[in-house]
Design a protein around this motif. Structure first.
Motif, PDB file in Angstrom:
ATOM      1  N   ALA A 150      -6.317  13.675   1.768  1.00  0.00           N
ATOM      2  CA  ALA A 150      -7.236  13.059   0.953  1.00  0.00           C
ATOM      3  C   ALA A 150      -6.782  11.758   0.159  1.00  0.00           C
ATOM      4  O   ALA A 150      -5.394  11.938  -0.187  1.00  0.00           O
ATOM      5  CB  ALA A 150      -8.032  13.958   0.155  1.00  0.00           C
ATOM      6  N   PHE A 151      -7.572  10.917  -0.277  1.00  0.00           N
ATOM      7  CA  PHE A 151      -7.357   9.944  -1.083  1.00  0.00           C
ATOM      8  C   PHE A 151      -7.556  10.438  -2.448  1.00  0.00           C
ATOM      9  O   PHE A 151      -8.947  10.974  -2.766  1.00  0.00           O
ATOM     10  CB  PHE A 151      -7.819   8.493  -0.923  1.00  0.00           C
ATOM     11  CG  PHE A 151      -7.522   7.952   0.203  1.00  0.00           C
ATOM     12  CD1 PHE A 151      -6.624   6.682   0.005  1.00  0.00           C
ATOM     13  CD2 PHE A 151      -8.039   8.159   1.515  1.00  0.00           C
ATOM     14  CE1 PHE A 151      -6.191   6.008   1.307  1.00  0.00           C
ATOM     15  CE2 PHE A 151      -7.820   7.331   2.680  1.00  0.00           C
ATOM     16  CZ  PHE A 151      -6.870   6.350   2.572  1.00  0.00           C
ATOM     17  N   VAL A 152      -6.638  10.502  -3.315  1.00  0.00           N
ATOM     18  CA  VAL A 152      -7.165  11.169  -4.743  1.00  0.00           C
ATOM     19  C   VAL A 152      -7.016  10.161  -5.713  1.00  0.00           C
ATOM     20  O   VAL A 152      -6.040   9.752  -6.037  1.00  0.00           O
ATOM     21  CB  VAL A 152      -6.008  12.325  -5.006  1.00  0.00           C
ATOM     22  CG1 VAL A 152      -6.401  12.876  -6.671  1.00  0.00           C
ATOM     23  CG2 VAL A 152      -6.143  13.614  -3.964  1.00  0.00           C
ATOM     24  N   TRP A 153      -8.538   9.955  -6.316  1.00  0.00           N
ATOM     25  CA  TRP A 153      -8.606   8.962  -7.366  1.00  0.00           C
ATOM     26  C   TRP A 153      -8.257   9.890  -8.651  1.00  0.00           C
ATOM     27  O   TRP A 153      -9.066  10.913  -8.953  1.00  0.00           O
ATOM     28  CB  TRP A 153     -10.022   8.257  -7.301  1.00  0.00           C
ATOM     29  CG  TRP A 153     -10.201   7.528  -6.232  1.00  0.00           C
ATOM     30  CD1 TRP A 153     -10.549   8.079  -5.007  1.00  0.00           C
ATOM     31  CD2 TRP A 153     -10.292   6.262  -5.881  1.00  0.00           C
ATOM     32  NE1 TRP A 153     -10.926   7.116  -3.995  1.00  0.00           N
ATOM     33  CE2 TRP A 153     -10.748   5.914  -4.920  1.00  0.00           C
ATOM     34  CE3 TRP A 153     -10.249   5.337  -7.097  1.00  0.00           C
ATOM     35  CZ2 TRP A 153     -10.886   4.743  -4.165  1.00  0.00           C
ATOM     36  CZ3 TRP A 153     -10.144   3.804  -6.647  1.00  0.00           C
ATOM     37  CH2 TRP A 153     -10.479   3.617  -5.190  1.00  0.00           C
ATOM     38  N   SER A 165      -8.020   4.675 -17.400  1.00  0.00           N
ATOM     39  CA  SER A 165      -6.813   4.265 -16.416  1.00  0.00           C
ATOM     40  C   SER A 165      -6.933   4.980 -15.135  1.00  0.00           C
ATOM     41  O   SER A 165      -8.129   5.867 -14.970  1.00  0.00           O
ATOM     42  CB  SER A 165      -5.505   5.084 -17.184  1.00  0.00           C
ATOM     43  OG  SER A 165      -5.687   6.682 -16.916  1.00  0.00           O
ATOM     44  N   LEU A 166      -6.239   4.616 -14.087  1.00  0.00           N
ATOM     45  CA  LEU A 166      -6.512   4.850 -12.730  1.00  0.00           C
ATOM     46  C   LEU A 166      -5.241   4.920 -12.015  1.00  0.00           C
ATOM     47  O   LEU A 166      -4.522   4.101 -12.179  1.00  0.00           O
ATOM     48  CB  LEU A 166      -7.486   3.942 -12.365  1.00  0.00           C
ATOM     49  CG  LEU A 166      -7.832   3.931 -10.604  1.00  0.00           C
ATOM     50  CD1 LEU A 166      -8.441   5.117 -10.163  1.00  0.00           C
ATOM     51  CD2 LEU A 166      -8.599   2.621 -10.082  1.00  0.00           C
ATOM     52  N   ASP A 167      -5.277   6.042 -11.336  1.00  0.00           N
ATOM     53  CA  ASP A 167      -4.407   6.011 -10.106  1.00  0.00           C
ATOM     54  C   ASP A 167      -4.915   6.324  -8.830  1.00  0.00           C
ATOM     55  O   ASP A 167      -5.913   7.161  -8.787  1.00  0.00           O
ATOM     56  CB  ASP A 167      -3.102   7.141 -10.460  1.00  0.00           C
ATOM     57  CG  ASP A 167      -1.836   6.811  -9.757  1.00  0.00           C
ATOM     58  OD1 ASP A 167      -1.717   5.791  -8.914  1.00  0.00           O
ATOM     59  OD2 ASP A 167      -0.956   7.650  -9.769  1.00  0.00           O
ATOM     60  N   LEU A 168      -4.328   6.213  -7.791  1.00  0.00           N
ATOM     61  CA  LEU A 168      -4.793   6.261  -6.346  1.00  0.00           C
ATOM     62  C   LEU A 168      -3.704   6.991  -5.443  1.00  0.00           C
ATOM     63  O   LEU A 168      -2.621   6.016  -5.195  1.00  0.00           O
ATOM     64  CB  LEU A 168      -5.617   5.301  -5.982  1.00  0.00           C
ATOM     65  CG  LEU A 168      -5.914   5.369  -4.468  1.00  0.00           C
ATOM     66  CD1 LEU A 168      -7.321   6.599  -4.344  1.00  0.00           C
ATOM     67  CD2 LEU A 168      -6.951   4.393  -3.947  1.00  0.00           C
ATOM     68  N   VAL A 169      -3.581   7.854  -5.025  1.00  0.00           N
ATOM     69  CA  VAL A 169      -2.317   8.393  -3.937  1.00  0.00           C
ATOM     70  C   VAL A 169      -3.108   9.257  -2.804  1.00  0.00           C
ATOM     71  O   VAL A 169      -4.258   9.720  -2.753  1.00  0.00           O
ATOM     72  CB  VAL A 169      -1.605   9.349  -4.775  1.00  0.00           C
ATOM     73  CG1 VAL A 169      -0.997   8.616  -5.915  1.00  0.00           C
ATOM     74  CG2 VAL A 169      -2.363  10.695  -5.069  1.00  0.00           C
ATOM     75  N   ARG A 170      -2.487   9.163  -1.723  1.00  0.00           N
ATOM     76  CA  ARG A 170      -2.800   9.974  -0.560  1.00  0.00           C
ATOM     77  C   ARG A 170      -1.918  11.123  -0.756  1.00  0.00           C
ATOM     78  O   ARG A 170      -0.873  11.306  -0.856  1.00  0.00           O
ATOM     79  CB  ARG A 170      -2.468   9.264   0.673  1.00  0.00           C
ATOM     80  CG  ARG A 170      -3.284   8.124   0.729  1.00  0.00           C
ATOM     81  CD  ARG A 170      -2.768   7.208   2.076  1.00  0.00           C
ATOM     82  NE  ARG A 170      -3.528   7.533   3.270  1.00  0.00           N
ATOM     83  CZ  ARG A 170      -3.678   6.638   4.451  1.00  0.00           C
ATOM     84  NH1 ARG A 170      -2.871   5.443   4.349  1.00  0.00           N
ATOM     85  NH2 ARG A 170      -4.216   6.980   5.332  1.00  0.00           N
ATOM     86  N   ALA A 171      -2.764  12.375  -0.607  1.00  0.00           N
ATOM     87  CA  ALA A 171      -2.126  13.738  -0.645  1.00  0.00           C
ATOM     88  C   ALA A 171      -2.677  14.675  -0.061  1.00  0.00           C
ATOM     89  O   ALA A 171      -3.837  14.488   0.558  1.00  0.00           O
ATOM     90  CB  ALA A 171      -2.129  14.080  -2.503  1.00  0.00           C
ATOM     91  N   LEU A 172      -2.236  15.941   0.307  1.00  0.00           N
ATOM     92  CA  LEU A 172      -2.713  17.068   0.794  1.00  0.00           C
ATOM     93  C   LEU A 172      -3.385  17.844  -0.619  1.00  0.00           C
ATOM     94  O   LEU A 172      -2.795  18.225  -1.468  1.00  0.00           O
ATOM     95  CB  LEU A 172      -1.629  18.017   1.216  1.00  0.00           C
ATOM     96  CG  LEU A 172      -2.170  19.055   2.159  1.00  0.00           C
ATOM     97  CD1 LEU A 172      -2.738  18.360   3.537  1.00  0.00           C
ATOM     98  CD2 LEU A 172      -0.802  19.827   2.688  1.00  0.00           C
ATOM     99  N   VAL A 173      -4.666  18.264  -0.100  1.00  0.00           N
ATOM    100  CA  VAL A 173      -5.376  18.885  -1.199  1.00  0.00           C
ATOM    101  C   VAL A 173      -6.052  20.224  -0.445  1.00  0.00           C
ATOM    102  O   VAL A 173      -6.011  20.134   0.855  1.00  0.00           O
ATOM    103  CB  VAL A 173      -6.486  17.955  -1.773  1.00  0.00           C
ATOM    104  CG1 VAL A 173      -6.149  16.838  -2.294  1.00  0.00           C
ATOM    105  CG2 VAL A 173      -7.464  17.701  -0.736  1.00  0.00           C
TER     106      VAL A 173
END
Length: 490
Positions: A150-153, A165-173
């Motif tokens: 997933a893309f995690v916002w 504030s904002l960060d966006l990572v690709r991760a396993l959820v």
């Protein structure tokens, strides 16, 4: 073997098999434009993609975060999962969006098929998906208990619900629970419910208040919904549950964050809509006056719309008339800062906005997510991705228009069948639009019936917002729709 056709149908319903046959015929006439089956090579590519992604998970592991999903009970193509947490000075919202790009490679077989379709098509008796079910309802879906990319916002909000504030990572959820709107709303109304859903209510209310401050607007009108009940299908008027509105605010928050990322980064695809034209606002103001609804000069139209109750005839008519204020929505792609649209706002939201939260069901979101991730990581999007951006808006425009026409035709079939049970009767309706007689057309009005839940045009004249009675007659030769004629005022 055929399914048995129900003989004792609820009034205003149609046998599921009868409706299915009629929609089969409708799809057959559009077979050159609307693909209903996936070619073998696309299905094979989807199977390969599911196996490939399972074997190579994203490096970032967020499976310890107890995400939950919130959707209609029957949904299995789950794009979004959330984890909400109260912080001392506000809230932390982690919003996971299915990482469809990991499965659908740019310019590959799956990408080409998705561009041919544009979006998932929803018909009264079926769904024609954007991606093969092995992905959309399987490996790429954020199903409970399943490891999924997933893309995690990761968004921090202050006490007023403003994004700080904002960060966006690709991760396993891994989602823990699949919650449904009706069950969640029932629990919330009882004063209980899932802790995250209670927090969702609070955050949603704050975001709705910020929307009102911006001058944003939304149309709170009932929607036609086809419901399958055993062997019968019937139309109902449905208004979204309050928790659905709160959930929609998370999607809007993410779409606005995506738009800001792309505008700052200098490339992306926005969903834009011009402000309402002065002539349209003035016309709407005259309609308010004619219907006895007070609209102060200093009140934004969004606040007025939020004050209207669709259950009152005059208000229902005004809400339908307000659609004239929300026209001209389109997609705007840009690959360099100088190509950004002059006015990047989506006027109904009153802010820049992008479609970013439904990649399993809508083509454009996949490209927006990839561009946003690149900008969030401080790098330029890949040249092949930038080259593809300009191709997406015309695809979306064409496929959405085609789907809308087909969905309307399918609802017309269901409306006609629903009205057949009332032939010879008079039914109450509200006038929601008026057309004066023209050179080649007689006067007519658009009406909305409460039961059966039908919207139709009827010959004759009546004031906007008027409650009238309609006589339901036999269908004309060659037509499915029973005749509707004005009887007299209710």
């Amino acid at each position: 073997m055929h399914r048995p056709i129900a003989l004792d149908l609820p009034r205003g319903s149609v046998a599921a098999e009868t409706l299915s046959s009629a929609i089969d015929e409708l799809l057959d006439t559009a077979r050159d434009e609307v693909p209903t089956q996936f070619p073998p090579e696309v299905l094979a590519a989807a199977e390969d993609a599911a196996r490939r992604v399972r074997a190579s998970a994203p490096a970032t592991d967020l499976r310890d975060i107890p995400f939950v999903t919130l959707d209609p009970a029957s949904s299995t193509d789950l794009d979004q999962a959330m984890h909400l947490h109260r912080e001392q000075d506000g809230f932390r919202v982690r919003y996971a969006i299915a990482d469809v790009p990991l499965f659908v490679e740019l310019d590959g077989v799956l990408d080409a098929e998705a561009r041919r379709r544009g979006a998932t098509l929803y018909l009264p008796d079926r769904r024609i998906p954007l991606h093969p079910p092995v992905l959309s309802e399987g490996a790429a879906s954020l199903l409970p208990g399943q490891d999924a990319p997933a893309f995690v916002w990761d968004m921090h909000l202050d006490a007023r619900g403003e994004l700080i504030s904002l960060d966006l990572v690709r991760a396993l959820v891994r989602s823990r629970e699949k919650l449904d709107y009706e069950g969640v709303q029932r629990d919330l109304d009882a004063g209980s419910g899932h802790p995250q859903m209670q927090l969702l209510q609070e955050i949603g209310a704050l975001r709705a208040a910020r929307e009102a401050e911006r001058g944003g607007a939304s149309l709170s009108v009932p929607e036609q919904e086809a419901r399958l009940d055993g062997g019968a299908v019937r139309l109902d008027w449905r208004r979204p549950q309050p928790v659905e509105d709160a959930n929609a605010q998370l999607s809007l928050l993410t779409g606005m964050a995506a738009a800001d990322l792309m505008l700052e980064g200098g490339s992306g695809i926005l969903r834009i809509m011009p402000p309402a034209q002065p002539a349209a606002i003035e016309r709407f103001r005259r309609q308010c006056t004619a219907l006895g609804v007070t609209w102060p000069e200093d009140m934004p139209y969004g606040r007025l719309l939020r004050s209207l109750d669709w259950r009152e005839g005059r208000h229902l008519a005004l809400l339908n008339q307000a659609a004239s204020l929300f026209r001209g929505a389109s997609y705007a792609a840009f690959t360099r800062p100088e190509e950004r649209p002059e006015d990047p706002r989506q006027a109904a939201i009153a802010a820049p906005y992008a479609h970013a939260t439904a990649p399993l069901r809508r083509l454009v979101d996949r490209f927006v997510l990839l561009v946003c991730h690149a900008h969030a990581q401080g790098r330029a999007p890949e040249p092949e991705l930038l080259a593809a951006l300009a191709q997406i808006p015309p695809i979306m425009q064409e496929t959405v228009a085609r789907a809308g026409s087909l969905e309307r035709s399918a609802i017309d079939l269901l409306e006609a069948e629903a009205l057949r049970a009332f032939v010879g009767e008079q039914l109450p309706a509200t006038v929601i639009e008026v057309r004066e007689a023209g050179e080649n057309a007689p006067a007519r009005v658009e009406v909305q019936l409460a039961e059966p839940p039908v919207t139709a045009w009827v010959p004759g004249s009546a004031p906007l917002g008027e409650e009238i009675l309609l006589l339901v007659g036999e269908s004309a030769p060659g037509s499915r729709m029973p005749r509707l004629e004005m009887a007299h005022s209710a």
